[in-house]
Structures are given as structure tokens and as C-alpha cells.
Design an enzyme around this catalytic site. Structure first.
Site, PDB file in Angstrom:
ATOM      1  N   ARG A  32      38.843  48.359  44.815  1.00  0.00           N
ATOM      2  CA  ARG A  32      39.063  47.804  43.470  1.00  0.00           C
ATOM      3  C   ARG A  32      40.087  48.627  42.693  1.00  0.00           C
ATOM      4  NH1 ARG A  32      33.458  47.647  40.845  1.00  0.00           N
ATOM      5  NH2 ARG A  32      33.343  49.593  42.012  1.00  0.00           N
ATOM      6  N   ASN A  70      33.352  43.707  43.346  1.00  0.00           N
ATOM      7  CA  ASN A  70      32.589  43.724  44.590  1.00  0.00           C
ATOM      8  C   ASN A  70      31.589  42.577  44.566  1.00  0.00           C
ATOM      9  OD1 ASN A  70      33.806  46.056  45.587  1.00  0.00           O
ATOM     10  ND2 ASN A  70      32.215  47.404  44.793  1.00  0.00           N
TER      11      ASN A  70
END
Length: 96
Positions: free
Chosen positions: A19, A42
Site C-alpha cells: 500500500r 488490504n
């Protein structure tokens, strides 16, 4: 032409800084001109979802970035699909 896409990235993509990697690379693309907005998060199945909106060329660059991923990741496959544009998106952020 402006588009909005959802990318689902599968493989070893959680717990490896994926990320942060995506956010950093999008921020770099956006330094020259504001080209992408959206988010990265996620998912409970171990994958990562990226929602990105911008010009088609910028989305293609992002897809290539996602295929590589950060050093510790192992991207097995990416699913992508076009979704409806959201005019309220202005920034790119990491969702928790």
C-alpha cells in the site's frame, strides 16, 4: 479520456509495504500534474484493492507499477475492471 478502474492484486502483497509503495508511486506520478485519485486497501482474502481514477495513459502506467510491486512482494495476478467515475475523488489515499 478519464476513467476509473478497480485493480485486485493477488499473491504475496500484504505485509510487504504494498500500500505504501502504491501511494508513493502515485504521488510521484502526481508531482508533475494531478493525474490520479483514488485509494488502496488490504482485503480480508489477502489481496490488495486499488481504485484509481484518471486519464487512460496514467492508469496504464499504474497497472505496470502494480505488476512489479515492491521488492518483497510477489504479484501472481491482477484483475482489473472499469467502474463508474466518482467526481468527488480528489486525492489518493491509503485506507486501513
Amino acid at each position: 479520456m478519464k476513467k476509473r478502474c478497480e485493480f485486485l492484486i493477488f499473491g504475496k502483497v500484504q505485509g510487504v509495504g504494498f500500500r505504501r509503495f502504491v501511494k508513493y508511486r502515485v504521488d510521484k506520478l502526481n508531482e508533475e500534474s494531478k493525474v490520479l485519485s483514488g485509494n488502496v486497501c488490504n482485503l480480508s482474502d489477502g489481496s490488495v484493492r486499488v481504485i484509481a481514477q484518471g486519464e487512460e495513459e496514467a492508469l496504464e502506467k499504474l497497472c505496470k507499477i502494480l505488476e512489479i510491486g515492491p521488492i518483497k512482494s510477489e504479484v501472481e495476478r491482477i484483475q482489473s475492471r472499469e467502474i463508474d467515475i466518482d467526481e468527488s475523488l480528489n486525492d489518493f489515499e491509503i485506507l486501513r
